[in-house]
Write an enzyme that holds these catalytic residues in place. Structure first.
Site, short mmCIF file in Angstrom:
data_model
loop_
_atom_site.label_atom_id
_atom_site.label_comp_id
_atom_site.label_asym_id
_atom_site.label_seq_id
_atom_site.Cartn_x
_atom_site.Cartn_y
_atom_site.Cartn_z
N GLN A 140 0.85 -1.19 0.00
CA GLN A 140 0.00 0.00 0.00
C GLN A 140 0.89 1.26 0.00
O GLN A 140 1.97 1.27 0.60
CB GLN A 140 -0.90 0.01 1.24
CG GLN A 140 -1.74 -1.25 1.43
CD GLN A 140 -3.11 -1.15 0.81
OE1 GLN A 140 -3.61 -0.07 0.53
NE2 GLN A 140 -3.74 -2.29 0.62
N ASP A 269 -6.10 -12.36 -3.25
CA ASP A 269 -5.41 -11.06 -3.18
C ASP A 269 -4.76 -10.76 -4.53
O ASP A 269 -3.71 -10.12 -4.62
CB ASP A 269 -4.37 -11.05 -2.06
CG ASP A 269 -3.93 -9.64 -1.68
OD1 ASP A 269 -4.56 -8.65 -2.14
OD2 ASP A 269 -2.93 -9.50 -0.94
#
Length: 379
Positions: A140, A269
């Protein structure tokens, strides 16, 4: 009406051998093969001894087929939906990233207004970030990480099913207490540096899910058990990325033993490079290098995965004591129950949506059926 004959039908608690499944848009009945002649059928599919199960559900997927949820377009979400049906996925949660607020809102708005007619069903959103701890940001982008902000997401709680966040960043659980009023939203710990005590308190107060266990969280140490220790000491749902890279295959069985097979949820994911060739891609505005096995940022940080959900099923089946029915429940029953949709999807039961997959011993998908209509077929 239609029928699937000569299949091994995987139910939540047993497998029906040499049986037939009768359906239209919903599941009508399960009978022996010779009883099929009693029904007025439009078509019959011969499973030829392969398994027939409820459609797979992926609760954590950013993208696939060259597209990402954060692209915020109909084309992107449509192509993701069309790509993942080849892996047996019939329902999923498009998953966001820590990016500028306007881009997150654009993605949420896009998902709210999209209606997929020829791919996997969107059953909500998984909001991963921006309410996370920079220490465990993973792939992220730290520039866009913020403290939990209810006002930012309150207008989208009708479509948000899971919120991944770091509870230690939530002062006095103010964010949690507001979100808890919305029963359709699951609060999940992830990208978190919570101590064992902080994580346990969060679970006691409303967190009932853990995002990609072991990855991007305080790890297990005998003097400092961290989030993993709190997970091991609780009875909540937890994701597992079973690609043998995010978590070593030698740990699969022990992990499921400890957390209970009814609580483990296999997820991919996956990022946009899923089902694509090796090369350079993008995730959250960052360059990602993809090889045959993994997707990584330039600093070698894992950046999501290129895992397919049927591969996750195969990896658990091949590396644990758990049988095919128990493993399939981890991509059907468990995720449906975790997000409160088990009355509609997640198992083969009369009256539920006819979301079905047919696959062989190697979990190779030959047919994917959604609401009774075949969308993927290997001839």
């Amino acid at each position: 009406m239609k029928a699937i004959v000569n299949g091994k039908i995987i139910l939540e608690d047993r497998i029906l051998e040499d049986s037939a499944l009768i359906y239209d848009d919903k599941i009508i009945n399960m009978v022996s093969n010779y009883q099929v002649r009693e029904f007025n059928l439009d078509s019959i599919i011969d499973a030829k001894g392969d398994y027939v199960s409820a459609g797979f559900i992926d609760l954590h997927i950013h993208g696939s087929g060259g597209y990402d949820t954060m692209d915020g377009t109909y084309e992107a979400q449509s192509m993701i939906s069309k790509t993942i049906i080849k892996n047996g996925v019939t329902s999923y949660l498009p998953t966001t990233m820590s990016m500028p607020k306007e881009l997150i809102k654009k993605a949420l708005h896009n998902i709210r207004n999209i209606h997929i007619k020829d791919g996997a069903k969107i059953v909500g959103v998984h909001l991963e970030g921006p309410f996370i701890n920079p220490k465990f940001k993973g792939a992220q982008n730290e520039d866009y990480i913020i403290k939990p902000d209810y006002d930012f997401i309150k207008d989208y709680l009708d479509i948000i099913r899971i919120i991944t966040y770091a509870p230690e960043m939530d002062e006095k659980f103010q964010f949690m207490n507001k979100v808890k009023k919305h029963e359709n939203v699951v609060l999940s710990m992830g990208h978190t540096d919570a101590s064992f005590e902080e994580a346990t308190k969060a679970i006691e107060n409303g967190v009932n899910y853990v995002t990609h266990a072991f990855n991007a969280m305080s790890g297990l140490h005998h003097r400092n058990p961290g989030v993993v220790g709190a997970l091991f000491s609780s009875d909540i749902y937890c994701e597992l990325i079973a690609d043998t890279i995010h978590v070593h295959k030698g740990l699969f069985e022990a992990f499921i033993d400890i957390n209970k097979k009814e609580r483990v949820i296999l997820v991919t994911d996956s990022m946009r490079a899923g089902c694509m060739k090796c090369g350079n891609y993008e995730l959250g505005g960052q360059r990602v290098i993809v090889d045959e096995n993994s997707a990584r940022l330039e600093d070698n940080t894992l950046a999501g995965s290129i895992l397919r959900l049927n591969e996750a099923v195969e990896n658990i089946k091949d590396n644990t004591k758990y049988d095919i029915r128990e493993v399939v429940n981890m991509v059907t029953v468990n995720p449906a129950k975790a997000i409160g949709l088990y009355d509609k999807i997640g198992s083969i039961r009369i009256g539920k949506s006819a979301d079905l997959v047919i696959f062989d011993e190697n979990i190779t998908i030959s047919k994917t059926i959604i609401n009774g209509k075949t969308f993927h077929e290997v001839v």
